[in-house]
Design an enzyme around this catalytic site. Structure first.
Site, mmCIF file in Angstrom:
data_model
loop_
_atom_site.group_PDB
_atom_site.id
_atom_site.type_symbol
_atom_site.label_atom_id
_atom_site.label_comp_id
_atom_site.label_asym_id
_atom_site.label_seq_id
_atom_site.Cartn_x
_atom_site.Cartn_y
_atom_site.Cartn_z
ATOM 1 N N SER A 159 0.867 -1.189 0.000
ATOM 2 C CA SER A 159 0.000 0.000 0.000
ATOM 3 C C SER A 159 0.894 1.226 0.000
ATOM 4 C CB SER A 159 -0.855 -0.008 1.263
ATOM 5 O OG SER A 159 -1.483 1.250 1.470
ATOM 6 N N TYR A 172 -2.301 -1.354 10.141
ATOM 7 C CA TYR A 172 -2.274 -1.521 8.679
ATOM 8 C C TYR A 172 -0.903 -1.140 8.117
ATOM 9 C CZ TYR A 172 -4.031 -1.227 3.838
ATOM 10 O OH TYR A 172 -4.235 -1.409 2.485
#
Ligand code: NAD
Length: 281
Positions: A159, A172
């Site tokens: 990401s 995350y």
């Protein structure tokens, strides 16, 4: 079944999280260019994740889309946290299609934002289990099948938060940074076998992960019925380019390049597909 033509003709791609979103788009894009697909997904909600998970119907729809392109697909329900189940799912695919040339470790969840000190231990652990250990599991079950000298391409889905920090998203961002360490290490380890390993770093991508009611309500508490357009106004500032949300197909085009022999000398690279988000910070 027509003879495969295209940029990945004759290759087999093993894709996790393929029931919907980016994983489905990668399956379709690679099938358009001649690949056969082994598609794995959990097809259920994940405990503690506030938005709905994919369904059996979603995975069936991925299969239908690939078959419409005259390519073969083997689907299996498996949890990337379950090493034995994932290994069995891949083996069923290999039995029908042959060994994977391409691996796309895409399955993942997003977490509810929370100040780090208040984050529940279970939320941290589930995130690490799926978004980091699950990626390692995916490579662990595939590598033994790829070590025959023919090489291959492994693509790990990280990401923009794998290359920079994100306040209230420590779980995350930590998992996605871990994916980069895995990628660099595997690139070193597997190069002698001609297996390339790269990571991709999407920005805001229009999939159910961010296009869901809970996400919109969290980011736009000021509105009674917020939509993706309303949320885009908040998250769009991550991107440099004036494009607040990127379509999944743009990510799939990058994945296709990394999967194909066009990128035959690219390994150990972390490729943002983020409209400049990482460059901004
Ligand atoms: P998505 O929620 O639509 O798709 C994720 C898929 O992974 C779903 O089909 C889900 O069922 C599956 N999955 C979740 N947990 C699983 C498990 N334990 N085992 C097997 N399958 C599981 O979201 P997406 O945007 O398509 O996400 C794909 C990847 O892209 C994820 O790794 C995500 O973190 C990453 N990503 C997404 C964005 C974004 O803005 N959408 C941005 C950066 C990175």
């Amino acid at each position: 079944m027509t003879h495969a033509v295209g940029r990945v003709a004759g290759k087999v791609a093993f894709i996790t999280g393929a029931a919907r979103g980016q994983g489905r788009e990668h399956a379709v894009r690679l099938a358009e260019e001649g690949a056969d697909i082994i598609a794995v997904d959990l097809c259920s909600d994940v405990e503690g994740v506030v938005y709905p998970g994919a369904t059996d119907d979603d995975l069936d729809e991925t299969a239908a889309l690939v078959e419409k392109l005259d390519r073969r697909i083997v689907t299996a329900k498996a949890d990337v946290r379950d090493l034995a189940g994932l290994r069995d799912a891949l083996q069923r695919g290999i039995d029908q299609l042959g060994r994977p040339d391409v691996v796309i470790a895409n399955a993942g969840i997003s977490g509810s934002p929370a100040p780090s000190a208040l984050l529940e231990e279970t939320a941290w652990q589930t995130m690490l289990d799926i978004n980091l250990t699950g990626v390692w599991h995916t490579t662990k079950v595939a590598i033994p099948h790829m070590s025959d000298g023919r090489g291959g391409s492994i693509i790990l889905v990280s990401s923009m938060l794998g290359l920079r920090g994100g306040a209230y998203m420590v779980h995350y961002a930590s998992a996605k940074h871990g994916v980069v360490g895995l990628m660099h290490s595997l690139a070193n380890e597997l190069a002698p076998q001609l297996i390339r390993v790269n990571s991709i770093h999407p920005g805001n991508i229009r999939t159910p992960m961010i296009d869901n009611e809970q996400f919109h309500r969290t980011l736009r508490p000021d509105l009674p019925n917020p939509t993706m357009d309303d949320t885009a106004a908040v998250i769009g500032h991550f991107h440099l380019l004036p494009v607040p949300v990127i379509e999944a197909r743009a990510v799939s085009n990058a994945v296709l390049f990394l999967a194909s022999d066009e990128s035959q000398y690219i390994t150990g690279a972390a490729l943002p597909i983020d409209a400049g988000a990482v460059a901004r910070f």
